[in-house]
Design a protein around this motif. Structure first.
Motif, PDB file in Angstrom:
ATOM      1  N   MET A 111       1.463   3.113   1.589  1.00 15.06           N
ATOM      2  CA  MET A 111       2.221   3.053   0.331  1.00 15.06           C
ATOM      3  C   MET A 111       1.344   2.835  -0.900  1.00 15.06           C
ATOM      4  SD  MET A 111       5.522   0.810   1.442  1.00 15.06           S
ATOM      5  CE  MET A 111       6.831   1.501   2.462  1.00 15.06           C
ATOM      6  N   TRP A 112       0.121   2.398  -0.694  1.00 15.92           N
ATOM      7  CA  TRP A 112      -0.708   1.980  -1.834  1.00 15.92           C
ATOM      8  C   TRP A 112      -0.884   3.059  -2.907  1.00 15.92           C
ATOM      9  CZ3 TRP A 112      -1.261  -3.022  -2.468  1.00 15.92           C
ATOM     10  CH2 TRP A 112      -1.172  -3.855  -1.362  1.00 15.92           C
ATOM     11  N   ILE A 150       1.500   2.725  -5.786  1.00 15.09           N
ATOM     12  CA  ILE A 150       1.680   1.415  -6.432  1.00 15.09           C
ATOM     13  C   ILE A 150       0.628   1.208  -7.511  1.00 15.09           C
ATOM     14  CG2 ILE A 150       1.675  -1.092  -6.035  1.00 15.09           C
ATOM     15  CD1 ILE A 150       2.523  -0.441  -3.104  1.00 15.09           C
ATOM     16  N   ALA A 159       7.047  -4.478  -7.286  1.00 12.52           N
ATOM     17  CA  ALA A 159       6.483  -4.111  -5.978  1.00 12.52           C
ATOM     18  C   ALA A 159       6.759  -5.192  -4.937  1.00 12.52           C
ATOM     19  CB  ALA A 159       4.985  -3.840  -6.112  1.00 12.52           C
ATOM     20  N   HIS A 197       2.099  -6.721   3.115  1.00 11.72           N
ATOM     21  CA  HIS A 197       0.867  -5.925   3.146  1.00 11.72           C
ATOM     22  C   HIS A 197       0.836  -5.034   4.381  1.00 11.72           C
ATOM     23  CE1 HIS A 197      -2.196  -7.005   0.020  1.00 11.72           C
ATOM     24  NE2 HIS A 197      -1.193  -7.789  -0.310  1.00 11.72           N
ATOM     25  N   ILE A 211       1.043  -6.939  -4.506  1.00 16.83           N
ATOM     26  CA  ILE A 211       2.435  -6.655  -4.161  1.00 16.83           C
ATOM     27  C   ILE A 211       3.082  -7.961  -3.661  1.00 16.83           C
ATOM     28  CG2 ILE A 211       1.962  -4.247  -3.595  1.00 16.83           C
ATOM     29  CD1 ILE A 211       2.220  -5.115  -0.592  1.00 16.83           C
ATOM     30  N   LEU A 231       8.796  -1.572  -2.139  1.00 19.12           N
ATOM     31  CA  LEU A 231       8.310  -0.998  -0.873  1.00 19.12           C
ATOM     32  C   LEU A 231       9.394  -0.150  -0.216  1.00 19.12           C
ATOM     33  CD1 LEU A 231       6.253  -3.931   0.749  1.00 19.12           C
ATOM     34  CD2 LEU A 231       5.535  -2.250  -0.938  1.00 19.12           C
ATOM     35  N   ALA A 234       2.954  -2.090   3.701  1.00 17.42           N
ATOM     36  CA  ALA A 234       2.325  -1.175   2.734  1.00 17.42           C
ATOM     37  C   ALA A 234       1.162  -0.411   3.379  1.00 17.42           C
ATOM     38  CB  ALA A 234       1.851  -1.959   1.516  1.00 17.42           C
ATOM     39  N   ASP A 235       0.395  -1.117   4.208  1.00 13.67           N
ATOM     40  CA  ASP A 235      -0.753  -0.469   4.887  1.00 13.67           C
ATOM     41  C   ASP A 235      -0.252   0.564   5.887  1.00 13.67           C
ATOM     42  OD1 ASP A 235      -2.455  -2.143   3.540  1.00 13.67           O
ATOM     43  OD2 ASP A 235      -2.796  -3.500   5.231  1.00 13.67           O
TER      44      ASP A 235
END
Ligand code: NAP
Length: 554
Positions: free
Chosen positions: A113-114, A117, A28, A105, A55, A33, A108-109
C-alpha cells in the motif's frame, strides 16, 4: 484509463478530462488502508494523505503509556483479507498501541500500500469544481491535486480538544494533550505528573504512569462508570479457535448492535429477572471483563432506566470494594447520569491505582475548581499543585473535529464547518448534501461501534457507489437534501428514546457536549450498527436513492 472507465461506454466529454487521481483521501489510519484496498480492487487510482509522519491514525498519535484497544484485538481489524486474518497473530486480548500500529504496518506491507500513501502532508482545503465535477485539493504547503472523489478518513475521535484553561502556555515543563504524547517518548520516572481529565485515556494511562512517577495527580470533573477490561495473553489454543472461526467472528461483528463479536442480544431483560438472579449474572460476568458486562448480561440495560440503574449500582458497589479509602471511593463514584450517557471506559487497574500513596485525586467540580495553569503547576481555588509534567487528557472534538480541520467547500460555496455550525447532519454518516462526489467514513450520525467494522462497511458502500458511477458513466453524484433531512430526523427520533440522550447534561463527547460554547447535537445513530449496516446494503441494492447521479454536458 482504469478498467472501470474502459468499460464505460456512456461517459461524457467532461469525464475525459482526467483528474490527478480518481480518489483522494485524508487519513492513513484504518480508513485509509481499507480504502486503498477496496479502491484498487475497483480499478481506481488513489492517494491517501496524512499529516502524521507514519500511518496508523489513532494508533500513531496516541502513544501515551497504557494506550490500548478497548475492543478485543482479534476483531479490531480489517476483514478484507482472509490471508491477513490468518497470518497476523495478536499477543493479547487488548493490544497496546505499539502492537496495533505494527499490525497496520503489516497490512500496508503485505498489500503493497505504501506507493499510495503520502505522509507528512497536511491537507488544508478541498473545493468542489462545478465545471469538471472534480475536487481541487490543496496541501498546507500550497501543492494542488485534483480528484474525482474526495473522501474523509480522518477519524471520529481524532482531533484533540484542549479547553481554554487560563495560563496553559505559561507552564515551564512539558504540557501537552494526551493524543500528542511525544512521539519519541517521555521520561516521567521520578517526576510529578498532573493529568487533567478523567476519561478513557486517563483510565488507561494512570496505572502505568503511577508505577514509576514520583506522583500522579488526577484532576477530575465528572467521575465515570469504569468496568474491568481483564487483559489476558493470547494462547495458542485461543488463537486456533479464533482462526478456525474467523468468518463467523467477523459475521458476528456485522450482526451486532455495536459491531462487536459479542453473544447478544441474550434474550433476557433485567426487568423480568429476580434480583438474586440479576446479582448472580452480574457477579459471574464481572471477572470476565470487557463491554460484555453490558451486552452479554441483559438486553434492556441501555433502554430501561431502572435496569440501567441496577447495572450502575452494581458497578458503584465494585468501586467501593476496589478503592481502600472510602472518602476517595465516594469521590470516584459517578452520580446523576445513567450508565452509557458518557462512553464508559474499560480499566486495567484504574481504581487500584488510587490505593497507591503516590496517586492523588482532585475534585475540580465541587471542591477546588481549576483557576489557572502557572509556570510551576495548577492553581485551584484552594491550592497551588506543583508539577514537572502536565498531561491534558481532555478529550476530542468527536465526529466532526477531524473533518473540520480541512476547509471543505461544497457546491454552494459553504464549507462543511459552516454547514455543521449548529447541527451536524449527514446521510448515514457517509455523505452530506451540497457536497457532491464527497464521502465520509464514520461521519456524524453514523453509529458508535467497533470502528474497523463500521469503517469497512462504510468503505464497501462508498466503493459500490463509485463502481456505479464509473460503470454507468456518471460524472457527479449529489447527496439529496431530502434524504439528509430524513436520516437526521430518523436519527433524532431514535436518539430521543435512549438514555444516551442525557449526555448533554454531563458534557458527553457523544453529543459534542464536551466542547465549550458548542451547541450539543445528535452525533450518533443509536438504532444499532447491525441495523445500520443493513440500511447501507439496502441503499446499494436500491441503486442509492439518497443520491442524484448526473453526466456533465460534454
Ligand atoms: P473524554 O472521555 O472526553 O474525557 C475528557 C476528560 O477531560 C473528562 O474527564 C472531562 O471532564 C475532562 N475535561 C474536559 N474539559 C475540561 C476542562 N475544561 N476542565 C477540566 N476537565 C475537563 O476523553 P478521552 O479520555 O480522551 O476519551 C475520549 C474517547 O476516546 C473515549 O470515550 C473513547 O471512545 C476513545 N478512547 C478510546 C480508547 C480505547 O478504546 N482504547 C482509549 C482512549 C480513548 P468532564 O467529563 O466533566 O467533561
Amino acid at each position: 484509463m482504469n478498467s472501470l472507465q474502459e468499460q464505460n461506454q456512456g461517459g461524457s466529454a467532461a469525464s475525459q478530462a482526467k483528474p490527478d487521481y480518481d480518489v483522494i483521501s485524508v487519513g492513513a489510519g484504518f480508513a485509509g488502508l481499507g480504502l486503498i484496498h477496496y479502491m484498487r480492487e475497483a480499478g481506481m487510482s488513489i492517494r491517501v494523505f496524512d499529516r502524521a509522519s507514519d500511518i496508523g491514525g489513532t494508533w500513531t498519535w496516541n502513544r501515551y503509556p497504557g494506550a490500548a484497544t478497548d475492543s478485543e484485538g482479534y476483531y479490531y481489524c480489517l476483514a478484507f483479507s482472509k490471508e491477513i486474518l490468518q497470518e497476523w497473530s495478536w499477543t493479547k486480548r487488548y493490544p497496546g498501541w505499539e502492537e496495533t500500529h505494527r499490525y497496520m504496518h503489516f497490512v500496508a506491507d503485505k498489500c503493497d500500500m505504501w506507493p499510495h500513501i503520502q505522509l507528512n502532508t497536511e491537507i488544508a482545503s478541498a473545493e468542489f469544481q462545478e465545471d469538471s465535477g472534480h475536487w481541487l485539493v490543496r496541501t498546507g504547503s500550497g501543492e494542488e491535486f485534483t480528484c474525482k472523489y474526495f473522501i474523509s478518513g480522518m477519524g471520529m475521535i481524532s482531533e484533540p480538544y484542549i479547553p481554554n484553561i487560563k495560563g496553559k502556555d505559561s507552564f515551564k515543563g512539558p504540557c501537552f494533550h494526551s493524543a500528542r504524547w511525544p512521539q519519541e517518548g517521555l521520561d516521567y520516572a521520578g517526576k510529578r505528573v498532573a493529568i487533567i481529565g478523567c476519561g478513557a485515556t486517563t483510565v488507561q494511562m494512570l496505572p502505568i504512569v503511577a508505577q514509576t512517577a514520583e506522583s500522579v495527580t488526577v484532576f477530575q470533573r465528572t467521575p465515570n462508570f469504569v468496568m474491568p477490561a481483564v487483559q489476558k495473553p493470547m494462547t495458542p489454543e485461543w488463537e486456533k479457535e479464533i482462526k478456525d472461526n474467523y468468518e463467523a467472528i467477523i459475521e458476528k461483528c456485522r450482526s451486532h448492535a455495536f459491531g462487536m463479536a459479542f453473544d447478544s442480544p441474550v434474550g433476557r431483560n433485567l426487568a423480568d429477572t429476580h434480583p438474586d438472579e440479576v446479582q448472580r449474572v452480574f457477579e459471574e460476568q464481572w471477572p470476565k471483563g470487557s463491554f460484555r458486562f453490558v451486552f452479554e448480561t441483559f438486553d434492556d440495560l441501555l433502554s430501561n432506566p431502572e435496569s440501567n440503574q441496577a447495572a450502575a449500582d452494581f458497578i458503584i458497589s465494585k468501586i467501593r470494594e476496589r478503592v481502600n479509602d472510602p472518602e476517595l471511593a465516594e469521590m470516584l463514584i459517578p452520580r446523576g447520569y445513567p450508565l452509557f450517557a458518557k462512553r464508559p471506559p474499560l480499566d486495567h487497574g484504574f481504581y487500584e491505582a488510587f490505593n497507591r500513596d503516590n496517586v492523588h485525586l482532585v475534585d475540580i467540580k465541587d471542591r477546588e475548581p481549576i483557576v489557572e495553569i502557572t509556570e510551576t503547576g495548577v492553581r485551584t481555588t484552594e491550592n497551588l499543585h506543583e508539577f514537572d509534567i502536565i498531561v491534558l487528557a481532555t478529550g476530542f472534538k468527536a465526529y466532526t473535529g477531524g473533518i473540520e480541520t480541512v476547509e471543505i467547500r461544497g457546491r454552494s460555496g459553504e464549507t462543511l464547518k459552516e454547514k455543521w455550525e449548529s447541527e451536524s447532519k449527514s446521510i448515514m454518516g457517509v455523505c452530506v448534501a451540497d457536497f457532491p462526489n464527497f464521502f465520509v467514513i464514520t461521519g456524524p450520525q453514523a453509529p458508535f461501534a467497533n470502528l474497523p467494522t463500521s469503517i469497512e462497511q462504510n468503505i464497501i458502500w462508498i466503493t459500490d457507489c463509485i463502481k456505479k458511477m464509473e460503470s454507468e458513466g456518471y460524472d457527479v453524484c449529489t447527496p439529496l437534501a431530502d434524504a439528509e433531512d430524513k436520516w437526521s430526523a430518523h436519527t433524532a427520533e431514535i436518539h430521543d428514546q435512549t438514555l444516551m440522550a442525557q449526555g448533554d447534561k454531563v458534557n458527553s463527547w457523544m453529543m459534542g457536549a464536551n466542547i465549550e460554547n458548542k451547541k450539543p447535537r445528535i452525533l450518533i445513530y443509536h438504532g444499532g450498527a447491525d441495523v445500520y449496516y443493513a440500511k447501507l446494503r439496502e441503499s446499494v441494492n436500491a441503486g442509492f436513492p439518497e443520491l442524484q447521479f448526473d453526466k456533465l454536458a460534454g
